[in-house]
Design a protein around this motif. Structure first.
Motif, PDB file in Angstrom:
ATOM      1  N   ALA A  58       0.827  -1.209   0.000  1.00  0.00           N
ATOM      2  CA  ALA A  58       0.000   0.000   0.000  1.00  0.00           C
ATOM      3  C   ALA A  58       0.864   1.264   0.000  1.00  0.00           C
ATOM      4  CB  ALA A  58      -0.944  -0.001   1.198  1.00  0.00           C
ATOM      5  N   ALA A  59       1.939   1.259   0.779  1.00  0.00           N
ATOM      6  CA  ALA A  59       2.820   2.429   0.832  1.00  0.00           C
ATOM      7  C   ALA A  59       3.462   2.697  -0.524  1.00  0.00           C
ATOM      8  CB  ALA A  59       3.884   2.231   1.905  1.00  0.00           C
ATOM      9  N   LEU A  60       3.932   1.643  -1.171  1.00  0.00           N
ATOM     10  CA  LEU A  60       4.585   1.841  -2.463  1.00  0.00           C
ATOM     11  C   LEU A  60       3.581   2.127  -3.574  1.00  0.00           C
ATOM     12  CD1 LEU A  60       7.377  -0.769  -1.961  1.00  0.00           C
ATOM     13  CD2 LEU A  60       7.663   1.684  -2.248  1.00  0.00           C
ATOM     14  N   THR A  61       2.375   1.596  -3.462  1.00  0.00           N
ATOM     15  CA  THR A  61       1.340   1.937  -4.440  1.00  0.00           C
ATOM     16  C   THR A  61       0.941   3.403  -4.290  1.00  0.00           C
ATOM     17  OG1 THR A  61       0.530  -0.333  -4.493  1.00  0.00           O
ATOM     18  CG2 THR A  61      -0.983   1.372  -5.254  1.00  0.00           C
ATOM     19  N   LEU A  62       0.830   3.873  -3.057  1.00  0.00           N
ATOM     20  CA  LEU A  62       0.538   5.293  -2.835  1.00  0.00           C
ATOM     21  C   LEU A  62       1.671   6.184  -3.344  1.00  0.00           C
ATOM     22  CD1 LEU A  62      -1.158   5.254   0.672  1.00  0.00           C
ATOM     23  CD2 LEU A  62      -2.212   5.769  -1.533  1.00  0.00           C
ATOM     24  N   ALA A  63       2.914   5.732  -3.189  1.00  0.00           N
ATOM     25  CA  ALA A  63       4.042   6.502  -3.716  1.00  0.00           C
ATOM     26  C   ALA A  63       3.978   6.583  -5.239  1.00  0.00           C
ATOM     27  CB  ALA A  63       5.361   5.871  -3.274  1.00  0.00           C
ATOM     28  N   ALA A  64       3.639   5.470  -5.889  1.00  0.00           N
ATOM     29  CA  ALA A  64       3.523   5.472  -7.351  1.00  0.00           C
ATOM     30  C   ALA A  64       2.361   6.349  -7.803  1.00  0.00           C
ATOM     31  CB  ALA A  64       3.352   4.044  -7.864  1.00  0.00           C
ATOM     32  N   ALA A  65       1.240   6.294  -7.081  1.00  0.00           N
ATOM     33  CA  ALA A  65       0.093   7.133  -7.426  1.00  0.00           C
ATOM     34  C   ALA A  65       0.409   8.612  -7.196  1.00  0.00           C
ATOM     35  CB  ALA A  65      -1.124   6.709  -6.620  1.00  0.00           C
ATOM     36  N   ALA A  66       1.126   8.911  -6.128  1.00  0.00           N
ATOM     37  CA  ALA A  66       1.515  10.300  -5.859  1.00  0.00           C
ATOM     38  C   ALA A  66       2.448  10.820  -6.943  1.00  0.00           C
ATOM     39  CB  ALA A  66       2.176  10.409  -4.487  1.00  0.00           C
ATOM     40  N   PHE A  67       3.352   9.975  -7.410  1.00  0.00           N
ATOM     41  CA  PHE A  67       4.241  10.375  -8.497  1.00  0.00           C
ATOM     42  C   PHE A  67       3.446  10.626  -9.778  1.00  0.00           C
ATOM     43  CE2 PHE A  67       6.971   9.333 -12.128  1.00  0.00           C
ATOM     44  CZ  PHE A  67       7.896  10.355 -11.996  1.00  0.00           C
ATOM     45  N   ALA A  68       2.475   9.757 -10.061  1.00  0.00           N
ATOM     46  CA  ALA A  68       1.639   9.949 -11.245  1.00  0.00           C
ATOM     47  C   ALA A  68       0.857  11.261 -11.139  1.00  0.00           C
ATOM     48  CB  ALA A  68       0.696   8.764 -11.428  1.00  0.00           C
ATOM     49  N   THR A  96       2.115  -1.298 -10.203  1.00  0.00           N
ATOM     50  CA  THR A  96       2.422  -1.465  -8.784  1.00  0.00           C
ATOM     51  C   THR A  96       1.183  -1.930  -8.030  1.00  0.00           C
ATOM     52  OG1 THR A  96       4.072   0.291  -8.977  1.00  0.00           O
ATOM     53  CG2 THR A  96       3.417  -0.333  -6.766  1.00  0.00           C
ATOM     54  N   ALA A  97       0.036  -1.379  -8.381  1.00  0.00           N
ATOM     55  CA  ALA A  97      -1.211  -1.821  -7.742  1.00  0.00           C
ATOM     56  C   ALA A  97      -1.502  -3.280  -8.087  1.00  0.00           C
ATOM     57  CB  ALA A  97      -2.365  -0.921  -8.176  1.00  0.00           C
ATOM     58  N   TRP A  98      -1.296  -3.662  -9.328  1.00  0.00           N
ATOM     59  CA  TRP A  98      -1.559  -5.035  -9.773  1.00  0.00           C
ATOM     60  C   TRP A  98      -0.599  -6.023  -9.115  1.00  0.00           C
ATOM     61  CZ3 TRP A  98      -5.382  -7.454 -12.020  1.00  0.00           C
ATOM     62  CH2 TRP A  98      -5.175  -8.702 -12.554  1.00  0.00           C
ATOM     63  N   LEU A  99       0.597  -5.567  -8.804  1.00  0.00           N
ATOM     64  CA  LEU A  99       1.605  -6.424  -8.188  1.00  0.00           C
ATOM     65  C   LEU A  99       1.133  -6.991  -6.855  1.00  0.00           C
ATOM     66  CD1 LEU A  99       4.621  -7.362  -8.336  1.00  0.00           C
ATOM     67  CD2 LEU A  99       5.175  -5.298  -7.095  1.00  0.00           C
ATOM     68  N   GLY A 100       0.285  -6.266  -6.140  1.00  0.00           N
ATOM     69  CA  GLY A 100      -0.175  -6.712  -4.832  1.00  0.00           C
ATOM     70  C   GLY A 100      -1.391  -7.609  -4.859  1.00  0.00           C
ATOM     71  N   ALA A 101      -1.952  -7.894  -6.013  1.00  0.00           N
ATOM     72  CA  ALA A 101      -3.165  -8.726  -6.094  1.00  0.00           C
ATOM     73  C   ALA A 101      -2.982 -10.108  -5.461  1.00  0.00           C
ATOM     74  CB  ALA A 101      -3.620  -8.854  -7.535  1.00  0.00           C
ATOM     75  N   PRO A 102      -1.846 -10.785  -5.631  1.00  0.00           N
ATOM     76  CA  PRO A 102      -1.696 -12.099  -4.993  1.00  0.00           C
ATOM     77  C   PRO A 102      -1.741 -12.061  -3.466  1.00  0.00           C
ATOM     78  CG  PRO A 102      -0.082 -11.863  -6.735  1.00  0.00           C
ATOM     79  CD  PRO A 102      -0.748 -10.532  -6.562  1.00  0.00           C
ATOM     80  N   LEU A 103      -1.478 -10.909  -2.875  1.00  0.00           N
ATOM     81  CA  LEU A 103      -1.525 -10.819  -1.413  1.00  0.00           C
ATOM     82  C   LEU A 103      -2.918 -11.128  -0.879  1.00  0.00           C
ATOM     83  CD1 LEU A 103       0.543  -7.574  -0.867  1.00  0.00           C
ATOM     84  CD2 LEU A 103       1.274  -9.918  -0.480  1.00  0.00           C
ATOM     85  N   PHE A 104      -3.926 -10.859  -1.676  1.00  0.00           N
ATOM     86  CA  PHE A 104      -5.307 -11.060  -1.244  1.00  0.00           C
ATOM     87  C   PHE A 104      -5.870 -12.406  -1.708  1.00  0.00           C
ATOM     88  CE2 PHE A 104      -4.602  -6.498  -1.654  1.00  0.00           C
ATOM     89  CZ  PHE A 104      -4.959  -6.081  -0.389  1.00  0.00           C
ATOM     90  N   LEU A 105      -5.155 -13.111  -2.580  1.00  0.00           N
ATOM     91  CA  LEU A 105      -5.729 -14.289  -3.218  1.00  0.00           C
ATOM     92  C   LEU A 105      -5.084 -15.621  -2.815  1.00  0.00           C
ATOM     93  CD1 LEU A 105      -6.041 -12.813  -6.811  1.00  0.00           C
ATOM     94  CD2 LEU A 105      -7.815 -12.977  -5.064  1.00  0.00           C
ATOM     95  N   VAL A 106      -3.836 -15.615  -2.426  1.00  0.00           N
ATOM     96  CA  VAL A 106      -3.137 -16.883  -2.168  1.00  0.00           C
ATOM     97  C   VAL A 106      -2.630 -16.937  -0.730  1.00  0.00           C
ATOM     98  CG1 VAL A 106      -2.439 -17.154  -4.567  1.00  0.00           C
ATOM     99  CG2 VAL A 106      -0.946 -15.954  -3.011  1.00  0.00           C
TER     100      VAL A 106
END
Length: 110
Positions: A58-68, A96-106
């Motif tokens: 979440a922290a790194l996704t927020l950083a990527a979104a803030a950069f965008a 970066t957001a898509w990278l975290g999808a497995p955290l919720f699924l496996v």
């Protein structure tokens, strides 16, 4: 005449979103691998490690979104490079957001 380092920093901005993505990739898989190898997570209670990974993601996704968002609000000085940086920043934030999808699924550790 422009200083040569100005062009260097424009190119760094062009790839910065994927630098954030690669940092997220390394951090998530590094923490996951180290935690599983050390036995920090077990099948009975995987949530401490899962929440840690979700927090890092979440922290790194927020950083990527803030950069965008920052690239979107930047004043227009040059056309093509600015549009390219904005497009790559949005793509980097989505990846970066898509990278975290497995955290919720496996499962966290097998």
């Amino acid at each position: 005449m422009k200083a040569p380092w100005c062009d260097f920093w424009r190119l760094v901005l062009l790839i910065a979103a994927f630098l954030i993505w690669s940092l997220a990739f390394i951090a998530l898989y590094g923490v996951h691998g180290a935690a599983c190898a050390a036995g920090w997570a077990n099948a009975d209670d995987p949530w401490p490690l899962r929440l840690t990974l979700i927090g890092v993601w979440a922290a790194l996704t927020l950083a990527a979104a803030a950069f965008a968002l920052w690239t979107w609000r930047r004043p227009a000085k040059d056309g093509f490079l600015r549009r390219s940086t904005m497009a790559i920043a949005v793509i980097g934030a989505l990846s970066t957001a898509w990278l975290g999808a497995p955290l919720f699924l496996v499962r966290v550790c097998v």
